[in-house]
Enzyme design. Structure first.
Site, short mmCIF file in Angstrom:
data_model
loop_
_atom_site.label_atom_id
_atom_site.label_comp_id
_atom_site.label_asym_id
_atom_site.label_seq_id
_atom_site.Cartn_x
_atom_site.Cartn_y
_atom_site.Cartn_z
N ASP A 140 -10.89 -8.84 7.50
CA ASP A 140 -12.31 -8.70 7.15
C ASP A 140 -12.99 -10.07 7.07
OD1 ASP A 140 -12.46 -6.00 7.17
OD2 ASP A 140 -13.02 -5.77 5.06
N TYR A 183 0.81 -1.22 0.00
CA TYR A 183 0.00 0.00 0.00
C TYR A 183 0.85 1.27 0.00
CZ TYR A 183 -4.07 -2.95 0.94
OH TYR A 183 -5.06 -3.89 0.85
N LYS A 197 3.33 -15.55 1.57
CA LYS A 197 3.25 -16.25 0.28
C LYS A 197 4.69 -16.57 -0.12
CE LYS A 197 0.76 -17.71 -3.23
NZ LYS A 197 -0.09 -18.91 -3.11
N ASP A 226 -5.37 -7.01 5.45
CA ASP A 226 -6.57 -6.27 5.09
C ASP A 226 -7.69 -7.25 4.75
OD1 ASP A 226 -8.32 -4.34 4.31
OD2 ASP A 226 -7.17 -3.62 2.58
N ASP A 270 -3.27 -18.22 0.75
CA ASP A 270 -4.44 -18.87 0.14
C ASP A 270 -4.98 -19.96 1.07
OD1 ASP A 270 -1.93 -19.96 -0.36
OD2 ASP A 270 -2.44 -20.80 -2.31
#
Ligand code: NAD
Length: 357
Positions: free
Chosen positions: A252, A142, A192, A248, A224
């Site tokens: 959620d 970000y 990852k 992020d 994943d």
């Protein structure tokens, strides 16, 4: 203890929920003999209306000398058409940046009384959901440079950079290990590393940092798989440690499986005070000003504040216990209402928690 707190109600339901949180803080101060020094300041749309910017300098100044900041929510349709640079959300990003709040703590806790609200199968929910996502908040993709859009050979390209330094990884890993020590002493680091170089460094530094926390069990998952495991069996997780982008999404996902947005608190912390505490939901303009909002996420954010900024675990547990008590007695705001329960408004829910305390 003398506690200096800056309250930023913000917009929409922010003002209503913050009144309830302040009642709870005052009650705790009375019960446990603390001394509260509370200031109020503007952020978001309310600040745009009065000062023309979403995060006025006065707000930063007022927050600077404080131990903790308690925030309601920002935003609403009134400000949606404004230029991106001065939208209410900029206030949130600005305050995180101003105080270098690099670690975002998002608990996902399903109170057994609300298990019908969960989106998962009852046999999965019966095992319990009580986990904490620790997300790196001020670096990663970000914020990484270079970023942008350019024309190459007549075609448009856009790009961002996922980048972490070893010290950025180490400091957020420490927050996760410390938090795990106050819980069930397990950290699962999500990356990852099978594909991304940045994740390989992430894993290497997390493993190095873990050597100082031999009492905490460390495991690793690829993102994943972590996304799948969260819905398959969330009870396996205690603390999930992850980077900005993965956090992020996973925080959620963790929130939505509990089914109750109005119940979930959060904390954002740096290396020094003030830390910032806020509910994870937004300003809910659709129900603002109607005494319909659920104040419990904000009240539970106050509990997090006592625990993390003031190391007052008993006070935090008293608030969590009072919330549980009110739910056990069958009181519900509209968002978590189910048949046979007693529906109450925002103000009454606040009063009930104060009484339970
Ligand atoms: P939202 O979280 O405000 O609302 C989503 C839905 O959940 C709405 O139906 C709302 O009524 C309900 N809801 C949310 N919190 C509730 C509560 N405490 N009690 C009862 N019901 C509740 O998300 P949204 O509608 O996507 O966004 C509304 C505004 O909030 C937008 O301007 C958005 O940018 C902003 N926002 C702010 C934050 C923040 O301040 N941290 C976070 C998310 C969204």
């Amino acid at each position: 203890m003398h506690m200096k707190i800056c309250v930023l109600p913000g917009d929409g339901i922010g003002k209503e929920i913050m009144i309830q949180a302040e009642k709870v803080m005052a009650r705790i101060a009375d019960l446990f003999g603390h001394d509260l020094e509370i200031d109020h300041a503007l952020i978001g749309g309310a600040a745009i209306d009065e000062k023309g910017v979403p995060l006025p300098d006065e707000t930063i100044e007022l927050c600077s000398g404080k131990d903790a900041i308690l925030l309601g929510a920002v935003g609403g349709p009134k400000w949606d058409e404004l230029d991106k640079a001065i939208r209410p959300e900029k206030g949130l990003l600005g305050i995180r940046k101003a105080f270098d709040l690099f670690a975002n703590l998002r608990p996902a806790l399903l109170f057994p009384e609300l298990k019908d609200a969960s989106l998962l199968r009852p046999d999965i929910v019966d095992k319990g959901i009580d986990l904490l996502v620790v997300r790196e908040l001020t670096s990663g993709i970000y914020f990484g440079e270079p970023r942008g859009e350019e024309i190459r050979n007549g075609r448009k390209f856009a790009f961002n950079t996922m980048i972490y330094s070893e010290d950025e990884i180490e400091r957020v890993a420490r927050v996760a290990f410390e938090a795990a020590r106050k819980r069930r002493s397990k950290v699962c680091s999500v990356d990852k590393a099978n594909v991304l170089d940045v994740s390989q460094l992430w894993r290497e530094i997390v493993i190095e940092t873990a050597r100082e926390y031999p009492d905490v069990e460390l495991s690793h998952l690829y993102v994943d798989n972590a996304a799948m495991q969260l819905v398959r069996d969330p009870s396996q997780f205690d603390v999930i440690l992850t980077s900005n982008l993965f956090g992020d999404i996973l925080s959620d996902e963790a929130a939505v499986i509990t089914g109750s947005l109005g119940m979930l608190p959060s904390a954002s912390m740096g290396l020094k005070n003030p830390a910032l505490y806020e509910p994870i939901h937004g300003s809910a303009p659709d129900i603002a000003g109607q005494d319909l909002a659920n104040p419990l996420a904000t009240i539970l954010s106050v509990a997090m504040m006592f625990k993390h900024s003031f190391a007052l675990d008993k006070e935090a547990m008293a608030i969590e216990g009072a919330v549980k008590d009110v739910l056990e007695k069958g009181f519900r705001t509209g968002d978590i209402m189910s048949s046979g329960m007693k529906q109450v408004g925002c103000d009454e829910m606040g009063n009930l928690v104060v009484q339970a305390l």
